[in-house]
Design a protein around this motif. Sequence first.
Motif, PDB file in Angstrom:
ATOM      1  N   LEU A  64      22.652   8.917  -3.291  1.00  0.00           N
ATOM      2  CA  LEU A  64      22.392   7.943  -2.163  1.00  0.00           C
ATOM      3  C   LEU A  64      22.962   8.151  -0.680  1.00  0.00           C
ATOM      4  CD1 LEU A  64      25.059   5.320  -4.299  1.00  0.00           C
ATOM      5  CD2 LEU A  64      22.594   5.434  -3.539  1.00  0.00           C
ATOM      6  N   VAL A  65      23.309   9.828  -0.430  1.00  0.00           N
ATOM      7  CA  VAL A  65      23.013  10.233   1.175  1.00  0.00           C
ATOM      8  C   VAL A  65      21.908  10.200   1.335  1.00  0.00           C
ATOM      9  CG1 VAL A  65      23.451  12.312   2.144  1.00  0.00           C
ATOM     10  CG2 VAL A  65      25.120  11.841   0.582  1.00  0.00           C
ATOM     11  N   PHE A  66      20.837  10.247   0.736  1.00  0.00           N
ATOM     12  CA  PHE A  66      19.629  10.729   1.575  1.00  0.00           C
ATOM     13  C   PHE A  66      19.328   9.108   1.684  1.00  0.00           C
ATOM     14  CE2 PHE A  66      19.836  14.037  -1.136  1.00  0.00           C
ATOM     15  CZ  PHE A  66      18.815  15.268   0.224  1.00  0.00           C
ATOM     16  N   CYS A  67      19.716   8.481   1.680  1.00  0.00           N
ATOM     17  CA  CYS A  67      19.285   6.811   1.471  1.00  0.00           C
ATOM     18  C   CYS A  67      19.523   6.260   3.699  1.00  0.00           C
ATOM     19  CB  CYS A  67      19.910   5.345   0.828  1.00  0.00           C
ATOM     20  SG  CYS A  67      19.577   5.753  -0.524  1.00  0.00           S
ATOM     21  N   SER A  68      20.919   6.839   4.273  1.00  0.00           N
ATOM     22  CA  SER A  68      20.920   6.574   4.978  1.00  0.00           C
ATOM     23  C   SER A  68      19.668   7.608   6.035  1.00  0.00           C
ATOM     24  CB  SER A  68      22.479   7.996   5.266  1.00  0.00           C
ATOM     25  OG  SER A  68      22.247   9.095   5.356  1.00  0.00           O
TER      26      SER A  68
END
Length: 425
Positions: A172-176
């Motif tokens: 989910l971090v990469f969604c940032s």
Amino acid sequence: MNNNNQQRGFFSNVDWVTVLLYLALCIIGWLNIRSAVFDESNPGFLDTDTQYGKQFIFIVTGLVIGTVILLLESRFLSSLAPLFYVVTVLLLILVLAIGHNVGGNQAWIDMGGGFRLQPSEFAKFSTCLLLARYLSATNVKVTDVKSFFIAGGIILLPMLLIKMQPDDGSTLVFCSLIFVLYREGLSPLFLIVVGLLITLFVTSLMFNHWYVIAAIVAATVAIVLTIKRNRPLIFKIVAGALISIAFVFVVKPLYEHGLKPHQRKRIDVVLGLTKDNKGVGYNQNQAKIAIGSGRVWGKGYLQGTQTKFSFVPEQSTDFIFCTVGEEWGFAGSVVVLGLYLFLLLRIIIIAERQRAPFSRIYAYGVASIIFFHVLINIAMATGIMPVIGIPLPFISYGGSSLWSFTILLFILLKLDSNRMGIIYG
């Protein structure tokens, strides 16, 4: 002699305010890790058999890594961005084959000597570098469909490999990085649509879907009556409402079949759909007790009872903020959050003063990832969001995490120190 003068010039241009913020957060992390795992029979600060002893080594080696980065040529970072990306992708593939399983995630490579490497942490800076290199290229515009999908592919590839571990938090971090695309010209409508879909997803879980549909219809009618004669816009709004209604009907099937049982339980606990303080909700319940018990000024360093008796699992890693809240209280928590806010504002200032698009885009990638980590970790510890397990930058225990954030930040400091000499790339 010229090389020495040049190196002194580079160091003089380093943003030392950001370095001091970095050091302050690292020291706070080290002290709180010591408190989280403190053993009265072994009160030393530097025992390498303890987590805080190892973290001290990670901090020192992190400073060495940061110093080496500052001595590199700035163009070296841009030109080797594809290589860094390929290496981390290969490591992410390798970890799926020979990785060490911890807590259900096959995310670590055993390096020997009790040290494990987590490739997903290093994929963050390599993805930011390649994304910055691509988006800064001539004739690349994120508003073009081709450019958008290539940029999305750069982000999506490591996400898919990390999801296979499966490490949902790091995925989910990469969604940032969507905020980077937004800064570079992506329509705000895209973010609005994503926000609306998330809102519909949550409300459809919390309320009867007919109530949600009735709210959509009522809002649509009110907007249409306000607009009146703008037929093209009315058509778009009605089409959006129909798509939203269709989405509401598929939320429950997606939720029940797309998520694992423990993931659904965590979300149910956060939304108040179920109460499970002794099962899935145990971690967050104990975390809230620990933070709340600190009140305004905290119980004092090494005096936290929730911390001392290990009521909160993973307290030196994912739930390290609980130690801050219990022993430093509301005042200490505000100080820590203030340091993060100051750091993020400083990174944005650095981003906006760059002459090279590559440096600016990379800077926004750094800000996005750090912001997301801080937001999700603290929201998780305070029970606002489900437990997904991501570290608090520079504070949580772990060599891979600390080194990856150090590399992420010091690459930016290096690019910024030479901003007057880099115009392109």
